[in-house]
Write a protein that holds these residues in place. Structure first.
Motif, PDB file in Angstrom:
ATOM      1  N   LEU A 152      44.495  47.429  44.546  1.00 55.69           N
ATOM      2  CA  LEU A 152      44.529  46.554  43.234  1.00 55.69           C
ATOM      3  C   LEU A 152      42.873  46.279  43.008  1.00 55.69           C
ATOM      4  O   LEU A 152      42.325  46.138  41.893  1.00 55.69           O
ATOM      5  N   LEU A 153      41.814  46.125  43.923  1.00 51.72           N
ATOM      6  CA  LEU A 153      40.560  45.667  43.834  1.00 51.72           C
ATOM      7  C   LEU A 153      40.030  47.166  43.110  1.00 51.72           C
ATOM      8  O   LEU A 153      38.930  46.790  42.266  1.00 51.72           O
ATOM      9  N   ALA A 154      40.509  48.132  43.700  1.00 52.60           N
ATOM     10  CA  ALA A 154      39.778  49.470  43.120  1.00 52.60           C
ATOM     11  C   ALA A 154      40.053  49.574  41.602  1.00 52.60           C
ATOM     12  O   ALA A 154      39.336  49.765  40.923  1.00 52.60           O
ATOM     13  N   ASP A 155      41.519  49.401  41.450  1.00 54.70           N
ATOM     14  CA  ASP A 155      41.751  49.656  39.739  1.00 54.70           C
ATOM     15  C   ASP A 155      41.097  48.277  38.833  1.00 54.70           C
ATOM     16  O   ASP A 155      40.734  48.774  37.758  1.00 54.70           O
ATOM     17  N   LEU A 156      40.969  47.281  39.616  1.00 54.53           N
ATOM     18  CA  LEU A 156      40.157  46.136  38.592  1.00 54.53           C
ATOM     19  C   LEU A 156      38.857  46.598  38.600  1.00 54.53           C
ATOM     20  O   LEU A 156      38.130  46.513  37.277  1.00 54.53           O
ATOM     21  N   ALA A 157      38.161  46.969  39.571  1.00 54.68           N
ATOM     22  CA  ALA A 157      36.787  47.294  39.522  1.00 54.68           C
ATOM     23  C   ALA A 157      36.455  48.453  38.716  1.00 54.68           C
ATOM     24  O   ALA A 157      35.378  48.700  38.227  1.00 54.68           O
ATOM     25  N   ASP A 158      37.555  49.269  38.665  1.00 57.50           N
ATOM     26  CA  ASP A 158      37.205  50.574  37.863  1.00 57.50           C
ATOM     27  C   ASP A 158      37.641  50.548  36.383  1.00 57.50           C
ATOM     28  O   ASP A 158      37.596  51.488  35.757  1.00 57.50           O
TER      29      ASP A 158
END
Length: 443
Positions: A152-158
């Protein structure tokens, strides 16, 4: 892997606890369910996109005529609803015959819920299951696999294309559920191998929710601070917590504070998980603070600091900064330094050309002196202290700067131009042209 079906939704514990009885649409139980919503009956069909199971408490069916009830069922079917579940026992003593008849005629699964179970429990359980099934069935598997927090963090940051219900359900799978009114703050840490520093900072803050994961070289986190009982400036409080617990050598960037959700906080079914959010709210802000933290971290690692260090060289500590401290740097590099380099170079030359030409022939610290002076409210005492020089030496430097640039450095009309040019000078000087294309500035 196929999507979750209505039959599988009915097997979930919170749904079974509501004692559902299938009244119509038995041949459509294997329909895929895209999401579970709860709503008053009058609003139900308006926000559906297809594939939703709609929950309603039935109050909207009590004072309507037969034609209105049939039309409502037809509208749900026309919008592609996966099914309708109606609570029986409070507003309705039984399902209206015309609702059952219309649902059967259209093949729309109709459920009567005979025990009162808060819709929030049903929607949370169902939507978590839907998201989990969707994640496990993705054709492109991200490197972090089943780590829900990292994914989730990766998808949000990307900046991946997501929607509010998906973000909230995925956050719940990772054990992160900000309360009403919570403030979320993105954090990016360079040099840490695990999330320990984030966990220590949360303890130093007195607790709170946290979504954190370690990636190669960096740690990303979302911190949740409650609305009540928190400091007036949550960003500064988070910075101070990291300064207290982070190891020397770490670089920590803190994003801005954003709202936890975009959802209405009033009671009733409309506040339950699974309802649509207000446009532009919620997860977009989660993404913004994470991306601001990540970009700030990148700039902190590549661009020389505007402020002199206040720590003795013998006792170095972590570098902790914030997105607001590097606002100018982020704005000037928006879209990437490579795309802005020529413009920034021209800006620097136009505003600071005579000063830089003099410095190239006479080694000095005039450019840095000017930026420190402007950033500290043109206070001679503060500037001299930060530069570790006497006030008389400072006055001599400022006089030389004013002569070279033919201006008054205390003129408030010039503050914006001078600070922007000085910041651009640090960026261009700090990032070589060959490396400019690798500087990701997306926030």
């Amino acid at each position: 892997m196929p999507a979750l079906t209505l039959r599988e939704i009915l097997a979930l514990d919170p749904v079974r606890a509501a004692e559902p009885a299938l009244l119509a649409g038995a041949g459509s139980l294997d329909r895929p369910v895209r999401w579970v919503h709860s709503s008053e009956v009058y609003e139900g069909a308006n926000f559906l996109d297809g594939g939703e199971l709609l929950l309603t408490n039935g109050f909207g069916l009590t004072d309507t005529d037969e034609g209105t009830r049939r039309r409502y069922v037809r509208e749900l079917a026309a919008r592609g609803a996966a099914g309708l579940a109606v609570e029986i026992g409070r507003a309705l003593t039984g399902m209206p015959a015309e609702v059952t008849d219309e649902a059967e005629r259209l093949g729309l699964p109709l459920l009567a819920l005979h025990r009162v179970v808060p819709f929030v429990r049903i929607t949370e359980a169902a939507n978590r299951a839907i998201v989990a099934r969707g994640l496990s069935g993705r054709t492109v598997v991200r490197p972090w696999g089943g780590d829900h927090a990292a994914a989730l963090l990766a998808d949000l940051a990307d900046g991946q294309a997501l929607n509010q219900p998906e973000v909230e359900a995925r956050a719940a799978l990772a054990g992160f559920q900000p309360g009403p009114g919570a403030r979320l703050i993105g954090v990016s840490v360079h040099g840490a191998r695990d999330t320990g520093v984030v966990e220590r900072a949360v303890r130093a803050l007195g607790g709170g929710g946290v979504l954190a994961a370690a990636f190669p070289g960096d740690v990303l986190a979302l911190l949740s601070r409650p609305e009540s009982g928190s400091p007036r400036d949550p960003v500064r409080a988070v910075q101070e917590a990291f300064r207290a617990v982070a190891e020397p050598g770490l670089t920590v960037a803190v994003g801005h504070a954003v709202g936890g959700t975009g959802r209405a906080t009033a009671g009733g079914a409309s506040a339950a998980v699974g309802m649509p959010s207000f446009p532009g709210a919620g997860w977009l802000r989660w993404s913004e603070t994470l991306r601001a933290a990540r970009t700030t971290l990148e700039l902190a690692l590549t661009v020389p600091s505007a402020q002199p260090s206040t720590q003795p060289s013998a006792a170095p500590g972590p570098l902790v900064t914030s997105s607001r401290a590097l606002t100018l740097e982020r704005e000037l590099t928006r879209g990437g330094l490579a795309a802005n380099r020529d413009r920034l170079t021209a800006l620097v030359q136009h505003t600071l050309g005579p000063l830089l030409a003099w410095e190239s022939a006479h080694p000095s610290d005039l450019t840095r002196t000017l930026e420190v002076h402007l950033r500290n409210g043109c206070s001679p005492t503060r500037t001299a202290t930060l530069l570790h020089i006497g006030r008389q030496s400072l006055y001599q430097r400022l006089e030389r700067i004013e002569t070279l640039l033919d201006l008054d450095v205390d003129d408030p009309d010039l503050l914006g131009d001078l600070l922007t040019a000085l910041c651009a000078h640090r960026i261009v000087r700090g990032v070589p042209a060959a490396a400019a294309g690798g500087l990701r500035t997306v926030a």
